[in-house]
Design an enzyme around this catalytic site. Structure first.
Site, PDB file in Angstrom:
ATOM      1  N   ASP A  23      28.003  37.288  41.866  1.00 18.27           N
ATOM      2  CA  ASP A  23      29.435  36.993  41.782  1.00 18.27           C
ATOM      3  C   ASP A  23      29.697  35.556  42.223  1.00 18.27           C
ATOM      4  O   ASP A  23      29.097  35.056  43.178  1.00 18.27           O
ATOM      5  CB  ASP A  23      30.221  37.970  42.666  1.00 18.27           C
ATOM      6  CG  ASP A  23      31.693  38.018  42.317  1.00 18.27           C
ATOM      7  OD1 ASP A  23      32.149  39.054  41.807  1.00 18.27           O
ATOM      8  OD2 ASP A  23      32.388  36.997  42.540  1.00 18.27           O
TER       9      ASP A  23
ATOM     10  N   HIS B  38      32.684  46.583  35.098  1.00 11.16           N
ATOM     11  CA  HIS B  38      31.645  46.013  35.953  1.00 11.16           C
ATOM     12  C   HIS B  38      31.581  46.748  37.277  1.00 11.16           C
ATOM     13  O   HIS B  38      32.579  47.285  37.762  1.00 11.16           O
ATOM     14  CB  HIS B  38      31.865  44.513  36.189  1.00 11.16           C
ATOM     15  CG  HIS B  38      33.240  44.151  36.653  1.00 11.16           C
ATOM     16  ND1 HIS B  38      34.318  44.073  35.806  1.00 11.16           N
ATOM     17  CD2 HIS B  38      33.701  43.841  37.884  1.00 11.16           C
ATOM     18  CE1 HIS B  38      35.398  43.723  36.491  1.00 11.16           C
ATOM     19  NE2 HIS B  38      35.055  43.587  37.759  1.00 11.16           N
TER      20      HIS B  38
HETATM   21  P1  AMP Z   1      37.387  42.277  39.461  1.00 11.02           P
HETATM   22  O1  AMP Z   1      38.431  41.452  40.158  1.00 11.02           O
HETATM   23  O2  AMP Z   1      37.091  43.586  40.124  1.00 11.02           O
HETATM   24  O3  AMP Z   1      37.739  42.431  37.991  1.00 11.02           O
HETATM   25  O4  AMP Z   1      36.029  41.478  39.557  1.00 11.02           O
HETATM   26  C1  AMP Z   1      35.761  40.361  38.776  1.00 11.02           C
HETATM   27  C2  AMP Z   1      34.744  39.555  39.521  1.00 11.02           C
HETATM   28  O5  AMP Z   1      34.164  38.650  38.629  1.00 11.02           O
HETATM   29  C3  AMP Z   1      35.319  38.752  40.696  1.00 11.02           C
HETATM   30  O6  AMP Z   1      34.671  39.134  41.899  1.00 11.02           O
HETATM   31  C4  AMP Z   1      35.001  37.302  40.312  1.00 11.02           C
HETATM   32  O7  AMP Z   1      34.643  36.508  41.434  1.00 11.02           O
HETATM   33  C5  AMP Z   1      33.856  37.473  39.350  1.00 11.02           C
HETATM   34  N1  AMP Z   1      33.704  36.416  38.369  1.00 11.02           N
HETATM   35  C6  AMP Z   1      34.646  35.908  37.554  1.00 11.02           C
HETATM   36  N2  AMP Z   1      34.118  34.956  36.757  1.00 11.02           N
HETATM   37  C7  AMP Z   1      32.803  34.871  37.090  1.00 11.02           C
HETATM   38  C8  AMP Z   1      31.718  34.077  36.632  1.00 11.02           C
HETATM   39  N3  AMP Z   1      31.865  33.170  35.659  1.00 11.02           N
HETATM   40  N4  AMP Z   1      30.507  34.248  37.218  1.00 11.02           N
HETATM   41  C9  AMP Z   1      30.334  35.161  38.198  1.00 11.02           C
HETATM   42  N5  AMP Z   1      31.327  35.956  38.659  1.00 11.02           N
HETATM   43  C10 AMP Z   1      32.545  35.810  38.127  1.00 11.02           C
END
Ligand code: AMP
Length: 112
Positions: free
Chosen positions: A30, A98
């Protein structure tokens, strides 16, 4: 799915720090870690959220959990939390199913 950032991560269009990959799922760290270890496991097929899981597509969910356990064993994680935020009120910000895997610190219950 065009416009989905996690689909773009799977295709390599957006860079990521890969943890694991097979034909059904992809795991990567993440960008904004909430624990010393924080990675995401995602199905390669675009499923919008946990609410969109049905009898047709649910096999990949079990596979993701098996992969999570495999990665945890390989990394020596004896305790970890798996989180799926479903919908805006629950904190979902990326609408591609996810599983957050968090480890390496004490966790509180109930989650905020
Ligand atoms: P959620 O808020 O449960 O939908 O989780 C989405 C997650 O994706 C968050 O923890 C973000 O930090 C992570 N995230 C968003 N864009 C990226 C990226 N490009 N690479 C890695 N993690 C990401």
């Amino acid at each position: 799915m065009s416009g989905c950032i996690f689909c773009k991560i799977i295709s390599g269009e957006i860079p990521s720090k890969k943890v694991y990959e097979d034909d059904q799922c992809y795991a990567f760290y993440d960008l904004d870690p909430q624990a010393p270890t924080h990675f995401l496991v995602i199905p390669k097929t675009h499923i919008e959220s946990a609410l969109a899981i049905d009898e047709e597509n649910s096999a990949v969910v079990g596979h993701c959990y098996a992969v999570i356990a495999k990665i945890a064993r390989e990394k020596g994680l004896e305790s970890y939390r798996v989180v799926t935020n479903c919908g805006l009120q629950a904190g979902q910000s990326v609408f591609h199913l996810h599983f957050h895997v968090l480890a390496g610190r004490d966790m509180t219950w109930p989650p905020g």
